[in-house]
Design a protein around this motif. Structure first.
Motif, short mmCIF file in Angstrom:
data_model
loop_
_atom_site.label_atom_id
_atom_site.label_comp_id
_atom_site.label_asym_id
_atom_site.label_seq_id
_atom_site.Cartn_x
_atom_site.Cartn_y
_atom_site.Cartn_z
N PRO A 665 5.22 3.55 -3.93
CA PRO A 665 4.04 2.89 -3.37
C PRO A 665 3.40 3.72 -2.27
N ASP A 694 2.45 -1.59 -2.13
CA ASP A 694 1.30 -1.21 -2.93
C ASP A 694 1.68 -1.12 -4.41
N GLU A 695 0.67 -0.96 -5.26
CA GLU A 695 0.91 -0.77 -6.68
C GLU A 695 1.66 0.55 -6.92
N TYR A 697 3.01 3.48 -10.12
CA TYR A 697 3.19 3.95 -11.48
C TYR A 697 4.67 3.80 -11.83
N THR A 698 4.96 3.34 -13.05
CA THR A 698 6.36 3.31 -13.48
C THR A 698 6.62 4.25 -14.65
N ILE A 706 1.02 0.88 -14.50
CA ILE A 706 0.90 0.54 -13.08
C ILE A 706 1.33 -0.90 -12.84
N ALA A 707 2.34 -1.09 -12.02
CA ALA A 707 2.77 -2.43 -11.62
C ALA A 707 1.96 -2.83 -10.38
N PRO A 708 1.31 -3.98 -10.41
CA PRO A 708 0.43 -4.37 -9.30
C PRO A 708 1.17 -4.54 -7.99
N ALA A 709 0.40 -4.48 -6.90
CA ALA A 709 0.94 -4.72 -5.57
C ALA A 709 1.40 -6.18 -5.44
N TYR A 710 2.35 -6.41 -4.53
CA TYR A 710 2.80 -7.77 -4.29
C TYR A 710 3.40 -7.88 -2.89
N PHE A 740 6.14 -10.70 -9.92
CA PHE A 740 5.97 -9.26 -10.07
C PHE A 740 6.99 -8.76 -11.07
N ASN A 766 7.68 -5.16 -20.11
CA ASN A 766 7.98 -5.44 -18.70
C ASN A 766 9.47 -5.34 -18.44
#
Length: 784
Positions: A665, A694-695, A697-698, A706-710, A740, A766
């Motif tokens: 992040p 933050d978001e 890249y995985t 891209i996993a969103p921010a949480y 998330f 996921n």
């Protein structure tokens, strides 16, 4: 994040009231006891009280408490600091972030979604997060940083103990117990035990079972003997068993073109739809017929012997670890036997020996010097098999492309050996009363060798059998053992200047280097490949200090770290044989991260303490050639960008320069407030914490991953007498029920056929997180 709320009180009173001055915390970030304010490196401390208030018990959950720390949940991943950590699925690759527990390096590679064997611990006194390369005093595999975990030592002349039980959402049950007992006036023992369990939260609609729950337990015994004021013997033994019945199972996020086999197109989405599975970002169900889960057992014994000669103290630290892992991962995401057999065993051994001499010369010079020896032996049998949609589902024969190495068949046996020797030294010279110069060097010699061969397995044929070839490879089984070795020498170190404006406030600037040893990669169906050492150079400047009569602690730094030969990985798909697909560990041309970090702890009143911390740590590859699948790296990258040819792979490549590292992040921050209010002879306390990241890249260079921010909020409310004889608490994790995922990646066998026309559509999956739903519970504690 609690830099200073982990009180500088005695270790056994770590949960008591905070000290008179925040930041007055003794740490061992430089291998000797120092006040946190005086340590001229970027280090944060998560104390026992902060961990209790956050109600986390696994070390991997540190990512939800401490900025600059993240955890890569991918198969074989690990901790990351400032966005940098291990990316490789290889039994010979070490971690870029070193984990040190009670002075012992835990460097064994553990290829599992379920987290490392040591993650479930109890009786933790504090966790020190050392950011940036620590190549001098810690040395081994610390090119990105160190997580140093310190557990509570036995106390002489004291009979004491404590126990706790908590119950929460999804039948989460956690039990802990600690007992301290003296043996005469010079010795003591401390026994600790824990048991953690929770029901699964991912639904297998094929078997009508919930998976991805856990059941962990362990015991830890410590013996401390101080026969006189100069000598000490400290022995620790532990046994920890972890069981996760899902092992990071993934759920279908979106549908792709499927996999074109000899019987037509296999579509995971079409198969699971028959059982009511609906793909999507919040999908928590699937239909799996293969075995799932991982079980690990870790045994460890270590001994520390020290003697104070007056002019210096000599310490010897000896440790032996044995970890066995038995795991199964369902690959095809369906109830058909397309690729349902994916079984691995790991039998890992590690031995370390360190000699360290700490001393002073006069009033101005402190030094630490020593020798270090490290040896691991990893044995890894693995089998991956299925019909690949080339044989009917009822076929008594299954196909395999091997697990790794040049022989594409049957059960693969891989054995890796790593040996490392090092000599190191560091000097602190107090040039003036307010000016300190620090310099250190470490010379390390690493050797890594790997041996690979295949053995016959009943009912298993190589993938070529489906295309008209023989069942077994021409080399015969068991195949000849093929091996490769690599060695390297690295000189790492640091130079630091520290200037005190006041006795409790200072500035520092540091140049440091680190190294992670070489390894051998065993890509499936290809020859063994040497992987060069990963090295890093770090430039850093910071400040830290205690202000307002000890009510305020501040720390801040800026940094720029460059990595050469960063050990990354990429997915390879054989264009001529789509069943032959696997990860390749290779050296990226370059990686860098630069940014800033800051932490503040403020005791607003005697009852209220506030903390805040933030980290800005963007990462980017300066060069990294990764294989293209189906003529492109991802749907957002046009085929025209895949312009490089790797002669060894015979496959187009894409330069991922400019893209960030995975699970890194750019921004993270943490906020917390703790309030303790006396009511008669008791205390009422409340603690609120919030962590945002933050978001990320995985998958490298794939924007669809891209996993969103949480952000996660936690709450702890408790009541009990001043003497802490008992305490009752109500707690909540993820109070706002923020959903998330831990990762997003291309679904296996759901991306069409390599080099297809038209280009295939890639499906994604996921990796759900057990902390992605609200957990509410109650806790009772007792101590004597």
């Amino acid at each position: 994040m609690a830099v200073a709320t982990a009180a500088a009180a005695p270790a056994h009173a770590a949960d008591s009231a905070a000290p008179a001055a925040v930041g007055e915390l003794v740490v061992t970030a430089q291998r000797r006891e120092e006040n946190l304010v005086d340590v001229p490196i970027s280090v944060s401390v998560v104390g026992a009280l902060a961990m209790k208030n956050a109600n986390y018990s696994n070390l991997t959950d540190l990512q939800f408490i401490a900025p600059s720390v993240s955890y890569n949940t991918n198969f074989g991943g690990g901790f990351e600091i400032r966005g940098v950590g291990t990316q490789s699925v290889t039994a010979s690759v070490e971690q870029s972030v070193s984990v040190v527990i009670d002075d012992v390096v835990h460097g064994l590679p553990e290829i599992s979604f379920a987290g490392p064997s040591y993650q479930a611990l109890t009786d933790i006194e504090r966790i020190e997060v050392l950011r940036g390369p620590q190549g001098t005093l810690f040395g081994k595999n610390s090119s990105a940083g160190v997580l140093q975990i310190v557990t509570t030592r036995p106390h002489l002349g004291e009979v004491s103990g404590d126990t706790s039980v908590s119950y929460g959402t999804d039948n989460e049950l956690k039990l802990t117990a600690n007992l301290n007992a003296p043996i005469g006036s010079t010795a003591a023992v401390r026994l600790s035990g824990f048991g953690y369990r929770r029901d699964g939260f991912v639904h297998n609609l094929y078997t009508h079972q919930d998976v991805s729950g856990y059941d962990n337990y362990g015991v830890r015994g410590k013996f401390l003997w101080q026969p006189n004021e100069k000598a000490e013997v400290y022995v620790i033994g532990s046994y920890v068993a972890n069981h996760d019945d899902g092992n990071g199972i993934w759920t279908i996020r979106s549908c792709g073109s499927g996999f074109k086999g000899g019987l037509g197109v296999f579509s995971p989405c079409a198969e699971v739809a028959k059982y009511g599975v609906v793909p999507g970002p919040k999908n928590l169900s699937g239909a799996w017929d293969g075995l799932l889960g991982v079980k690990s057992i870790a045994r460890e014994v270590s001994g520390r012997v020290s003697y104070d000669f007056g002019f210096a103290t000599l310490k010897s630290i000896t440790a032996y670890q044995n970890v066995s892992i038995n795991e199964d991962v369902e690959v095809d995401s369906s109830p058909l036997p397309i690729l349902s057999v994916n079984h691995s065993n790991f039998y890992n051994k590690e031995f370390t020996q360190e000699f360290r001499l700490d001393g002073k010369i006069g009033d101005r010079l402190d030094y630490t010097t020593g020798l270090f020896y490290y040896n691991t032996d990893v044995l890894y049998p693995g089998l991956q098999a299925g019909t690949y949609n080339y044989l009917p589902p009822t076929s008594p024969i299954l196909l395999t492309s091997g697990v790794g190495g040049p022989v594409p068949c049957c059960t693969t046996i891989t054995q890796s050996w790593t040996t490392s020797e090092a000599v190191f030294g560091e000097v602190n010279y107090h040039l003036l009363n307010n000016l300190v110069l620090i310099g250190g060097l470490r010379y390390t010699h690493d050797r890594n060798s790997l041996e690979n061969h295949a053995i016959d397995t009943g009912g298993i044929c190589q993938f070529a059998f489906a295309l008209g070839g023989p069942c077994k490879p021409a080399v015969g089984l068991p195949s000849p053992k093929l091996g490769l070795g690599i060695s390297d020498n690295n000189l790492t170190g640091k130079a630091t200047i520290q200037y005190y404006v006041t006795p409790r406030f200072n500035f520092y600037a540091t140049y440091s280097t680190g190294a992670k040893g070489p390894s051998v990669s065993y890509p499936r169906g290809l020859p063994l490949v040497p992987v060069a050492s990963e090295t890093s150079k770090n430039y850093e400047a910071g400040l830290k200090g205690s202000l307002l009569d000890g009510k305020l602690f501040v720390a801040a730094d800026v940094f720029h770290t460059k990595y050469d030969n960063f050990q990354g990985q990429a997915l390879y798909v054989d264009p001529a044989n789509p069943g032959n697909r696997g990860y390749i560990t290779t050296n990226a041309g370059g990686l860098e991260t630069k940014g800033a970090e800051g932490e503040v702890t403020y005791r607003a009143t005697p009852e209220l303490t506030l903390t805040a911390s933030v980290a800005y740590a963007p990462t980017r590859f300066t060069q990294f050639a990764i294989p293209c699948n189906d003529g492109y790296t991802n749907p957002a990258t046009t085929p025209g960008k895949c312009t490089f040819i790797n002669p060894r792979l015979g496959q187009l490549q894409f330069d991922a320069a400019g893209y960030p590292l995975t699970y890194a992040p750019k921004w993270t921050y943490s906020l917390s407030a703790s309030w303790v209010h006396p009511i008669g002879d008791a205390d009422f306390s409340a603690a609120l914490n919030y962590h945002w990241q933050d978001e990320i890249y995985t998958v490298v260079a794939d924007p669809n991953s891209i996993a969103p921010a949480y952000g996660l909020m936690g709450l702890n409310i408790s009541y009990g007498p001043h003497d802490e004889h008992w305490r009752l608490s109500l707690f909540a994790r993820n109070l706002l029920n923020q959903y998330f995922v831990s990762g997003i990646f291309k679904t296996s066998l759901d991306s069409g056929t390599a080099n297809s026309t038209p280009l295939s559509t890639i499906g994604y999956a996921n990796i759900p997180s057990i902390e992605s739903k609200r957990t509410v519970g109650v806790k009772a504690e007792m101590r004597f």
